[in-house]
Design a protein around this motif. Sequence first.
Motif, PDB file in Angstrom:
ATOM      1  N   ALA A  59       0.819  -1.211   0.000  1.00 51.22           N
ATOM      2  CA  ALA A  59       0.000   0.000   0.000  1.00 51.22           C
ATOM      3  C   ALA A  59       0.853   1.260   0.000  1.00 51.22           C
ATOM      4  CB  ALA A  59      -0.924   0.002   1.212  1.00 51.22           C
ATOM      5  N   GLU A  60       2.077   1.157   0.459  1.00 49.19           N
ATOM      6  CA  GLU A  60       2.961   2.322   0.539  1.00 49.19           C
ATOM      7  C   GLU A  60       4.343   1.976  -0.009  1.00 49.19           C
ATOM      8  OE1 GLU A  60       3.070   3.800   4.481  1.00 49.19           O
ATOM      9  OE2 GLU A  60       0.915   4.118   4.637  1.00 49.19           O
ATOM     10  N   PRO A  61       4.448   1.731  -1.304  1.00 50.77           N
ATOM     11  CA  PRO A  61       5.745   1.371  -1.878  1.00 50.77           C
ATOM     12  C   PRO A  61       6.671   2.567  -1.893  1.00 50.77           C
ATOM     13  CG  PRO A  61       4.136   1.704  -3.620  1.00 50.77           C
ATOM     14  CD  PRO A  61       3.381   1.788  -2.323  1.00 50.77           C
ATOM     15  N   PRO A  62       7.976   2.341  -1.852  1.00 56.39           N
ATOM     16  CA  PRO A  62       8.921   3.452  -1.965  1.00 56.39           C
ATOM     17  C   PRO A  62       8.854   4.075  -3.347  1.00 56.39           C
ATOM     18  CG  PRO A  62      10.059   1.348  -2.100  1.00 56.39           C
ATOM     19  CD  PRO A  62       8.638   1.038  -1.739  1.00 56.39           C
ATOM     20  N   ILE A 392      14.103  -9.426  -9.657  1.00 55.26           N
ATOM     21  CA  ILE A 392      13.174  -8.390 -10.105  1.00 55.26           C
ATOM     22  C   ILE A 392      12.861  -7.494  -8.922  1.00 55.26           C
ATOM     23  CG2 ILE A 392      11.065  -9.720  -9.658  1.00 55.26           C
ATOM     24  CD1 ILE A 392      10.016  -8.557 -12.372  1.00 55.26           C
ATOM     25  N   ASP A 393      12.816  -6.185  -9.161  1.00 55.26           N
ATOM     26  CA  ASP A 393      12.588  -5.251  -8.057  1.00 55.26           C
ATOM     27  C   ASP A 393      11.095  -4.964  -7.886  1.00 55.26           C
ATOM     28  OD1 ASP A 393      11.835  -3.160  -9.821  1.00 55.26           O
ATOM     29  OD2 ASP A 393      13.889  -2.422  -9.969  1.00 55.26           O
ATOM     30  N   PRO A 394      10.711  -4.220  -6.851  1.00 59.61           N
ATOM     31  CA  PRO A 394       9.290  -3.965  -6.607  1.00 59.61           C
ATOM     32  C   PRO A 394       8.610  -3.143  -7.695  1.00 59.61           C
ATOM     33  CG  PRO A 394      10.564  -3.605  -4.607  1.00 59.61           C
ATOM     34  CD  PRO A 394      11.548  -3.755  -5.722  1.00 59.61           C
ATOM     35  N   PHE A 395       9.389  -2.587  -8.623  1.00 62.70           N
ATOM     36  CA  PHE A 395       8.823  -1.774  -9.695  1.00 62.70           C
ATOM     37  C   PHE A 395       8.698  -2.565 -10.997  1.00 62.70           C
ATOM     38  CE2 PHE A 395      11.495   0.654  -6.777  1.00 62.70           C
ATOM     39  CZ  PHE A 395      10.506   1.360  -6.118  1.00 62.70           C
TER      40      PHE A 395
END
Length: 476
Positions: A59-62, A392-395
């Motif tokens: 809900a609050e990704p960097p 793989i990154d969160p983006f």
Amino acid sequence: MRLGVLGPLGLASLGLTLLACAELRASDAEVEAAPPEEGETTIPEADPPRATDGGIDAAEPPTEPTDDVACGRDHWSLATKAKAECAARQVRVVSSELAIDVNAVAIARTAAGRVGIVWNTETMASAGEMRFASFTPTAPGFAAPTVMVRKGSDYEHVGHTAKIVASGTDTFHMLVHDVDDVDESGDIKVVKHTGAAPSFSTPEVVFAEVRRGAETAIAVDGTGTTVASARVSTGPNKARFAVARQIGAAAYAALPDLSTTLAPGSAPGIGEASLTYDAQGKLHLVYHHNDAIAGSWPRYHTFDGTGWSYRKTLDNNVPEGFAGYSPRLVVSGNKKIAAYFFRRSGQPAPATAELRIATWTGSDDTPQVSVIEQSITSTSDLSPRYRVAMAIDPFGLLHLAVVQPEGLDNGRLVYMRQVRAGGETKWLEDTIDPSVLAQNSDAAFVDLVVDERARPHIVYRSGIDGLVRYATRFDR
């Protein structure tokens, strides 16, 4: 050299595609893929993954980093960089002790920010030990890693191969093969380390009495369920691909074998696998298969809780060589992305290999295959020196660490990552270490994880000096 996407027909005529699409790779600048064919994507771009097992709060990704640049000749192992923006990219020796006759190095990172690295070193011809280093690299000059050792008898190779994953807040799971030097076999076990514990957990046996040289893999889901795979020898140049699972505190239980006809002597890395759970807790697997037919393949399966899906062959359906060496798999949303090497048969010297990425969504989709690097020196079809690690990154952007031989007397370690700029996705490439291979040096090894801020954590063992090193950047 770098190529773009190959459609389904392109795989059948790869030689013509290579001639038509090849372009020189700019090793010290931004690296972009060739123009796509109509309706195709130049670079496999994945959907941002959902958080699992202590990951970022979905809900609050960097904020996605947008200020990345290629460092060119400022390779990360340099103490002083010419570009100020590259100073935060650093390499550090994990242990000053030589790692001798290493079979692999592996890295993981816990939700608490602790990095764990595992590798083996042979202390004598008839014995070896396992090393485990842990540290929390929050800033340059972070506290020196704590190195723990698992030892055995004078005729035991402890942790002869080892893999590592993280779970919960601060626990590492290490899949280790302890080999008896007398009968050339031993148990494959899981040992754990949590927080500041002064010792490892009691080992739990996953596969009993497995011959030396087994390829292994491990994954843990958000509930702590652990699954491991191994290539288990069943006779001369014959093996089965075995998988076992642990739920809660129960003993490891065997899952159905995926193959009983592996022919590991016919191609390199047979049975090497990459296991991962998706955000819904579904298990995905890619492994390198070969059953004595002329060629080898990367194969993909999922596990529904009781059985495996029918195999999906990702590449080399019409065998043209060895496809599937050093497999890595990531899953993002509905997309599956696999990295591996391909080496065409029948090449005149000097032969070369390619680093490929296959991307697909549905079970019936034909994978779209991209050639990420070509003309990688391949001096031996059965003893490759190239290796890849992928995350793989969160983006939804891919990160690769590649041991890349260049000619007979050199090889470098490169870090490639996707970035978004101007509404497009492209590759940037840096050299971590310009010299990790020489003509008579041992093989280099590499592994990679990426954290919630798209910061890479890379471990490698150099074939030049035998030291294990850690590379990262502190501007993320």
